[in-house]
Design an enzyme around this catalytic site. Structure first.
Site, PDB file in Angstrom:
ATOM      1  N   GLY A 360      50.112  39.598  46.385  1.00 15.37           N
ATOM      2  CA  GLY A 360      48.992  39.480  45.462  1.00 15.37           C
ATOM      3  C   GLY A 360      49.088  40.493  44.335  1.00 15.37           C
ATOM      4  N   SER A 361      47.935  40.983  43.895  1.00 14.19           N
ATOM      5  CA  SER A 361      47.896  41.861  42.720  1.00 14.19           C
ATOM      6  C   SER A 361      48.464  43.250  42.966  1.00 14.19           C
ATOM      7  CB  SER A 361      46.459  41.979  42.214  1.00 14.19           C
ATOM      8  OG  SER A 361      46.001  40.729  41.725  1.00 14.19           O
ATOM      9  N   THR A 362      48.756  43.623  44.215  1.00 16.01           N
ATOM     10  CA  THR A 362      49.415  44.915  44.441  1.00 16.01           C
ATOM     11  C   THR A 362      50.817  44.920  43.844  1.00 16.01           C
ATOM     12  OG1 THR A 362      50.256  44.198  46.603  1.00 16.01           O
ATOM     13  CG2 THR A 362      48.120  45.310  46.566  1.00 16.01           C
ATOM     14  N   TYR A 363      51.316  43.734  43.467  1.00 19.03           N
ATOM     15  CA  TYR A 363      52.636  43.604  42.856  1.00 19.03           C
ATOM     16  C   TYR A 363      52.613  44.012  41.380  1.00 19.03           C
ATOM     17  CZ  TYR A 363      57.297  41.353  43.052  1.00 19.03           C
ATOM     18  OH  TYR A 363      58.645  41.084  43.081  1.00 19.03           O
ATOM     19  N   ASP A 680      39.270  41.410  43.387  1.00 15.27           N
ATOM     20  CA  ASP A 680      40.703  41.255  43.605  1.00 15.27           C
ATOM     21  C   ASP A 680      41.098  41.906  44.914  1.00 15.27           C
ATOM     22  OD1 ASP A 680      43.277  40.627  43.271  1.00 15.27           O
ATOM     23  OD2 ASP A 680      43.597  41.747  41.425  1.00 15.27           O
TER      24      ASP A 680
END
Length: 680
Positions: A360-363, A680
């Protein structure tokens, strides 16, 4: 003339008299008219003498053979048979060594040994197992689970193995059986060392457990030429540290020479070679921090991996749900095994090590750093976010309706703008992304010192060509790149990989292989030696360097964005009032793809299809002492489910503060929704 005639007449008379005498002594006729004649005594005597001579010769021959055999055994083969007789008199018995202890970094015992008596049956010596067990149950308590476990062991073992029907007998039970031992052939009491895991379910996936040596284990021991050292040992490490450090923990088997009587019972000990106990292992794990992480996850499925970015030492390695490793020590019964193995929550799955999920957005922070490294973006370069990105006829939506307005790199991290990374991924291309992400360890084994790690998936054109068979499946489509930029699509990484990558950013590019064993304590020399880990390779097959060549100004931009997340971004509520400054990034990873014109509603989706919640972070920002990744399976928003868990872990590690109500992370907002910009 007369004299001659007289002699002739006398001879005739004599013959007549003989015949007459013979008829006189003739035996009466037998019925049927047959007559029995007189025996020929002389002939019988001669026959008897012949038989007697033959028997004498036979006896002499037999004695000659016996004498020859006696000479052969007592003279020619004296040394050989004297040794054999000595071996029958003297039995060499193996002595299993004490298994090494496992302790946490502060000396808390995680795995230890204790001695107890077991009641064991050798199936090959028992004609009717069921009857013998029924009779034993009258002397010693044998529960149904003991019978089930025995049947399971019987199906996995050879018939001449000694198998436990009851373990940990009381002194009264030992005495009761000893008085009736003569009734039970093939049944005996043995003193055994048992493994115990005093922390129960806590850190079970890290520590692992031991189990009885299976046929597969035996083959591996033979392959490694270790069979001799396992004489007398019945257990071996199965998973986790118990398996990966088996050679250190097992020790060296000893032996003793025992004189035995005709019944095989020991009379006295002649000599003894003491076994060498296995080495102790001191782990990097802080068991108290581990429990904080596990309690924060509560009953939810997920993982917490906390790492020291400067050393690579894992401080916590939590996987939920967990299991009690003590169940496996005696041989787990079928009921407990079925409950663990068939549970939909998969308690036996080591999620930090073997669970692969889209990040997810941790990327996004890693994507931003890749953009700076390749020159695809400058920090101040911005886009106008309308709330979506159009690629052909497909609309890729942002998490915020209407968009985030004008967005530069730092803001894209703080508010987690999807549109920014849709555009960035399209500009970079999937292969450039893969080459930039590989040095962080994505899509490759980290080299951690326990077995079973999965590499995950770092997507690229060559990965897809190798992964699929049909030509139409092997082709990479440009539209597939768009979702790669926000950590979706084919991306699949373990919580360990994300924590490791986060630690690299926290340590300014320093790459330290994650480790669970701090040092090995050699009991013979009292030496405490660290474990040397091999250099790991990245997803492209290249050896990973000790330090990644990031420009300080590039790292400063990424860190500025990460520091803004818990201050004014998506995890601001979770870290309000913290006594330290941290940096982090929330993430929400889709489990399935929704249709273009549909809106995701967690209430209408089955639990196992709900989004995964992520949070990656490090603290304190000036001198990071801990970096972590938190995953809550099907937990929804990262800000809501994962970030509060990270807060509890940081609070305890950095300040010693324990949560007021352990076991349940706080949920923010109403009906599962966070505040503006916190979804998020």
């Amino acid at each position: 003339m007369q004299a001659s005639q007289s002699a002739t007449d006398s001879h005739v008379f004599s013959r007549r008299n003989k015949r007459r005498l013979f008829r006189t002594f003739e035996a009466p006729s037998l019925p049927g008219g047959r007559a029995t004649e007189l025996k020929n005594t002389e002939q019988e005597i001669r026959a008897f003498q012949l038989r007697l001579g033959a028997a004498g010769l036979l006896v002499i021959g037999c004695f000659a053979l016996l004498f020859a055999r006696f000479v052969y055994l007592q003279v020619a083969s004296y040394d050989e048979y004297q040794s054999a007789a000595e071996e029958n008199r003297i039995s060499i018995l193996p002595i299993a060594p004490n298994r090494g202890l496992i302790l946490d970094r502060n000396g808390v015992v995680l795995a230890r040994n204790y001695s107890a008596y077991t009641l064991e049956i050798t199936p090959s010596k028992v004609s009717d197992l069921d009857q013998v067990i029924d009779e034993l149950a009258q002397l010693v308590e044998i529960q149904p689970r003991d019978r089930r476990r025995f049947q399971k062991l019987l199906s996995e073992s050879k018939t001449f193995d000694s198998l436990p029907i009851r373990t940990r007998l009381t002194d009264i039970e030992v005495a009761r059986f000893a008085a009736n031992r003569w009734r039970f052939k093939g049944v005996e009491i043995k003193a055994r060392l048992f493994r115990q895991y005093p922390q129960g379910e806590s850190a079970a996936h890290v520590i692992g457990y031991i189990g009885r040596i299976s046929q597969k284990d035996q083959e591996l021991l033979e392959e490694r030429d270790l069979v001799a050292n396992y004489k007398g040992s019945e257990h071996i490490g199965k998973i986790g540290i118990e398996q990966s450090y088996e050679r250190e923990l097992h020790g060296t088997t000893g032996s003793e020479q025992v004189e035995v009587d005709a019944g095989g019972r020991a009379v006295r000990t002649l000599s003894r070679t003491a076994p060498v106990s296995g080495n102790n292992l001191v782990l990097t794990i802080d068991i108290e921090l581990q429990k904080i992480a596990e309690e924060a996850l509560g009953n939810r499925k997920g993982a917490v991996v906390a790492i020291d970015p400067l050393t690579g030492e894992l401080l916590a390695f939590a996987s939920r749900p967990s299991f009690d490793p003590n169940l496996f020590v005696d041989g787990i019964d079928s009921a407990n095994w079925d409950a663990l193995n068939n549970s939909p929550d998969k308690p036996l799955l080591n999620r930090p090590l073997r669970g692969a999920y889209p990040p997810g957005s941790t990327y996004k922070p890693f994507m931003a750093l890749a953009a700076l490294n390749t020159g695809k973006r400058r920090p101040e370069q911005s886009i106008s976010d309308p709330g979506y990105f159009m690629f052909g006829n497909h609309r890729f939506r942002d998490d915020k309706v209407g968009g985030h307005g004008t967005v530069d790199m730092v803001k894209s991290i703080v508010v987690s703008c999807d549109t920014y990374y849709y555009v960035l991924a399209n500009d970079m291309g999937v292969d450039t992304i893969a080459r930039q992400m590989a040095p962080f360890g994505f899509g490759a084994l980290t080299g951690i010192d326990i077995e079973g790690e999965l590499p995950g998936v770092l997507p690229s054109t060559w990965w897809k060509a190798k992964r699929f068979r049909r030509p139409e499946q092997q082709k990479w489509y440009a539209g597939e790149t768009i979702s790669i930029g926000i950590g979706q699509g084919y991306n699949a990484y373990t919580p360990l990989q994300l924590a490791h990558a986060t630690a690299i950013i926290a340590a300014d590019g320093l790459v330290k292989t994650p480790r669970l064993v701090r040092h090995v304590h050699d009991l013979r020399t009292d030496e405490k030696r660290p474990v040397e880990l091999p250099v790991a390779k990245d997803a492209l097959g290249q050896p990973r360097p000790q330090k990644l060549p990031f420009k300080p100004e590039h790292l400063a931009v990424i860190k500025e964005g990460l520091e803004g997340v818990p201050i004014s971004g998506t995890s601001a509520r979770a870290f309000a009032g913290a006594a330290y400054v941290s940096a982090g990034k929330t993430g929400t990873a889709q489990v399935f793809t929704i249709k273009q014109n549909e809106k995701y509603d967690a209430k209408r989706v089955a639990e196992h299809l709900r989004d995964h919640a992520w949070y990656m972070a490090y603290a304190p920002v000036d001198k990071p002492r801990i970096a972590l990744a938190v995953l809550v399976e099907n937990g929804g928003f990262g800000a809501q489910s994962a970030a509060p868990i990270a807060r509890q872990v940081f609070d305890f590690h950095l300040t010693g503060k324990r949560p007021e109500k352990a076991g349940q992370a706080p949920f923010l907002g109403k009906s599962g929704a966070g505040a503006e910009g916190e979804d998020d």
